[in-house]
Design an enzyme around this catalytic site. Structure first.
Site, PDB file in Angstrom:
ATOM      1  N   ASP A   1     -14.467  -9.309  -4.730  1.00 13.74           N
ATOM      2  CA  ASP A   1     -13.798 -10.522  -4.262  1.00 13.74           C
ATOM      3  C   ASP A   1     -14.661 -11.168  -3.184  1.00 13.74           C
ATOM      4  OD1 ASP A   1     -13.552  -8.702  -2.237  1.00 13.74           O
ATOM      5  OD2 ASP A   1     -11.672  -9.548  -1.538  1.00 13.74           O
TER       6      ASP A   1
ATOM      7  N   ARG B   1       0.830  -1.197   0.000  1.00 13.59           N
ATOM      8  CA  ARG B   1       0.000   0.000   0.000  1.00 13.59           C
ATOM      9  C   ARG B   1       0.869   1.252   0.000  1.00 13.59           C
ATOM     10  NH1 ARG B   1      -5.144  -1.349   4.000  1.00 13.59           N
ATOM     11  NH2 ARG B   1      -6.164  -2.752   2.512  1.00 13.59           N
TER      12      ARG B   1
ATOM     13  N   TYR C   1     -11.736  -9.616 -11.176  1.00 14.53           N
ATOM     14  CA  TYR C   1     -11.408  -9.028  -9.878  1.00 14.53           C
ATOM     15  C   TYR C   1     -10.089  -8.257  -9.932  1.00 14.53           C
ATOM     16  CZ  TYR C   1      -9.183  -8.263  -5.545  1.00 14.53           C
ATOM     17  OH  TYR C   1      -8.503  -7.638  -4.559  1.00 14.53           O
TER      18      TYR C   1
ATOM     19  N   GLU D   1      -1.775  -8.424  -5.669  1.00 13.07           N
ATOM     20  CA  GLU D   1      -3.101  -8.944  -5.998  1.00 13.07           C
ATOM     21  C   GLU D   1      -3.029 -10.379  -6.511  1.00 13.07           C
ATOM     22  OE1 GLU D   1      -5.837  -7.889  -5.162  1.00 13.07           O
ATOM     23  OE2 GLU D   1      -5.367  -5.834  -4.583  1.00 13.07           O
TER      24      GLU D   1
ATOM     25  N   CYS E   1     -18.564  -2.130  13.351  1.00 12.85           N
ATOM     26  CA  CYS E   1     -18.753  -1.946  11.908  1.00 12.85           C
ATOM     27  C   CYS E   1     -19.382  -0.586  11.589  1.00 12.85           C
ATOM     28  CB  CYS E   1     -19.633  -3.058  11.349  1.00 12.85           C
ATOM     29  SG  CYS E   1     -19.899  -2.936   9.567  1.00 12.85           S
TER      30      CYS E   1
ATOM     31  N   GLY F   1       1.583 -22.099  -3.375  1.00 17.55           N
ATOM     32  CA  GLY F   1       0.418 -22.777  -3.945  1.00 17.55           C
ATOM     33  C   GLY F   1      -0.121 -22.145  -5.203  1.00 17.55           C
TER      34      GLY F   1
ATOM     35  N   THR G   1      -7.055 -28.750  -2.977  1.00 17.17           N
ATOM     36  CA  THR G   1      -8.369 -28.135  -2.943  1.00 17.17           C
ATOM     37  C   THR G   1      -9.472 -29.144  -3.232  1.00 17.17           C
ATOM     38  OG1 THR G   1      -7.398 -26.091  -3.727  1.00 17.17           O
ATOM     39  CG2 THR G   1      -9.781 -26.287  -3.878  1.00 17.17           C
TER      40      THR G   1
ATOM     41  N   GLN H   1      -6.945 -16.046  -3.316  1.00 17.63           N
ATOM     42  CA  GLN H   1      -7.213 -17.238  -2.506  1.00 17.63           C
ATOM     43  C   GLN H   1      -6.124 -17.498  -1.468  1.00 17.63           C
ATOM     44  OE1 GLN H   1     -10.324 -19.386  -3.255  1.00 17.63           O
ATOM     45  NE2 GLN H   1     -10.447 -17.184  -3.550  1.00 17.63           N
TER      46      GLN H   1
ATOM     47  N   CYS I   1     -19.766  -6.893  14.640  1.00 15.43           N
ATOM     48  CA  CYS I   1     -20.741  -5.900  14.180  1.00 15.43           C
ATOM     49  C   CYS I   1     -20.709  -4.621  15.018  1.00 15.43           C
ATOM     50  CB  CYS I   1     -22.133  -6.506  14.172  1.00 15.43           C
ATOM     51  SG  CYS I   1     -22.303  -7.939  13.078  1.00 15.43           S
TER      52      CYS I   1
END
Length: 359
Positions: free
Chosen positions: A154, A37, A136, A53, A215, A97, A307, A58, A212
């Site tokens: 995403d 960032r 995405y 990204e 939030c 992976g 997976t 995943q 929550c």
DNA sequence: CACTCGTGGAG
DNA sequence: TCTCCAAGAGT
């Protein structure tokens, strides 16, 4: 209030602040500090945004960070990565992976340098379809690195918005619905908005035990009001996974070299290094076909979970003479063993169960 | 759409 | 132990 595939009713606004404004206010005080960032007020480097990204597809932030540091140290720019051998990229990626990401990563770097003058396209359309970049990732790069007013939907966004709007449609059919809901919210600060939704999903609106009380959207969240947060997003039932069995063979020379090979370009662990091993079948096989004649001893087994299926490998080991030639298509690793190779975790586990006991 | 494609951590 | 799943893409 409920969003289904046929009806849309946008939340009424009781609060003075719109949803996007509330979220950005929260983000300004709670943004996570992450290596890719930009500092406040600075433009994020497209190369670092792209790299992060791809790694984050995943894959959790905590897992990604050390890999991101290793990659940016070795490849400070996209030119550095494009110039490197693909195999070096695979070696650095080993353990992370989804290895098609690493193959596409290098292909994309080459494409950026050779066909785009070393600069990433700055639009969704330009980014889409480059190796490893889907809907995405294109949206994420375009908004975060280039300030385009587009969405990046995403898993976090799917969870957050499906809760707020109580999207009754199950994934993946709900995706276009959620994309529209998100698009309607994107403010001028599109990049911050995308990242704020991800931070919200990762730290507050989590799959289990959502916080929550902390939030910024608690007042306008439909699921919260109904107490059904954990029911969203709705998902289709997944099919059961069947165990597969196989055998792996660790042939070790006195100098520590181990017999290894390279897996086929495509498919599972494509292009990565392996030790000789059998086919992996649903029924355990007892007829062994080792890569060379030796005194093979069973020295344990390895359990690994991919997976789409779990795997159990019986591991066999043998000491072989220094003059033994590597049978095709295998080769001998360096005397220190295959540690420096592009060895996926599965085969690191295999080597781990039959280490030579140190004197 | 449905399936392939890793891994490690959390509950 | 077991289940879920994390900033998805490719086919």
């Amino acid at each position: 209030m409920f969003i289904t595939n046929t009806s849309f009713v946008v939340n009424e606004r009781r609060s003075p602040l719109s949803l996007d404004k509330k979220l950005l206010d929260w983000y300004d005080h709670n943004a996570r500090v992450l290596p890719w960032r930009a500092a406040v007020g600075e433009r994020a480097d497209p190369y670092r945004v792209w790299l992060s990204e791809i790694m984050l597809q995943q894959t959790g932030v905590k897992t990604v960070i050390p890999y991101f540091e290793a990659f940016t140290t070795r490849f400070p720019t996209v030119e550095d990565m494009a110039r490197a051998e693909r195999d070096e990229v695979l070696r650095l990626w080993a353990g992370l992976g989804y290895y098609s990401r690493a193959r596409n990563l290098h292909a994309c770097a080459v494409e950026v340098v050779e066909r785009h003058g070393g600069r990433f396209p700055d639009t969704v359309e330009g980014l889409l379809g480059m190796p490893g970049i889907g809907a995405y990732t294109a949206g994420a790069i375009a908004s975060i690195a280039f300030g385009r007013r587009v969405v990046a939907v995403d898993g976090n966004v799917e969870r957050v918005l499906s809760r707020v709007y109580q999207v009754e449609e199950a994934l993946p059919k709900a995706r276009p619905i959620i994309t529209r809901l998100a698009q309607d919210l994107v403010p001028e600060r599109a990049g911050d908005f995308a990242q704020s939704l991800m931070d919200l999903g990762a730290t507050i609106c989590t799959p289990k035990n959502p916080a929550c009380g902390l939030c910024p959207w608690v007042a306008e969240c439909g699921a919260r009001k109904a107490g059904t947060m954990l029911d969203y997003p709705k998902k289709l039932a997944k099919k059961a996974k069947q165990m597969r069995y196989g055998a792996a063979f660790v042939a070790r020379r006195a100098d520590g070299a181990v017999l290894i090979g390279t897996r086929p370009e495509k498919g599972l662990l494509g292009g990565m290094v392996e030790v000789p091993n059998s086919a992996w079948t649903v029924e355990p096989v007892d007829a062994l076909e080792p890569p060379l004649q030796a005194e093979w001893r069973h020295c344990g087994s390895v359990d690994h979970v991919f997976t789409h299926f779990p795997l159990r490998l019986a591991v066999y080991a043998a000491e072989v003479g220094m003059k033994v030639k590597a049978p095709e298509p295998y080769r001998w690793s360096s005397p220190n063993g295959p540690e420096g190779e592009a060895l996926p975790t599965l085969f690191r586990k295999v080597l781990g169960v039959c280490k030579v006991p140190s004197p």
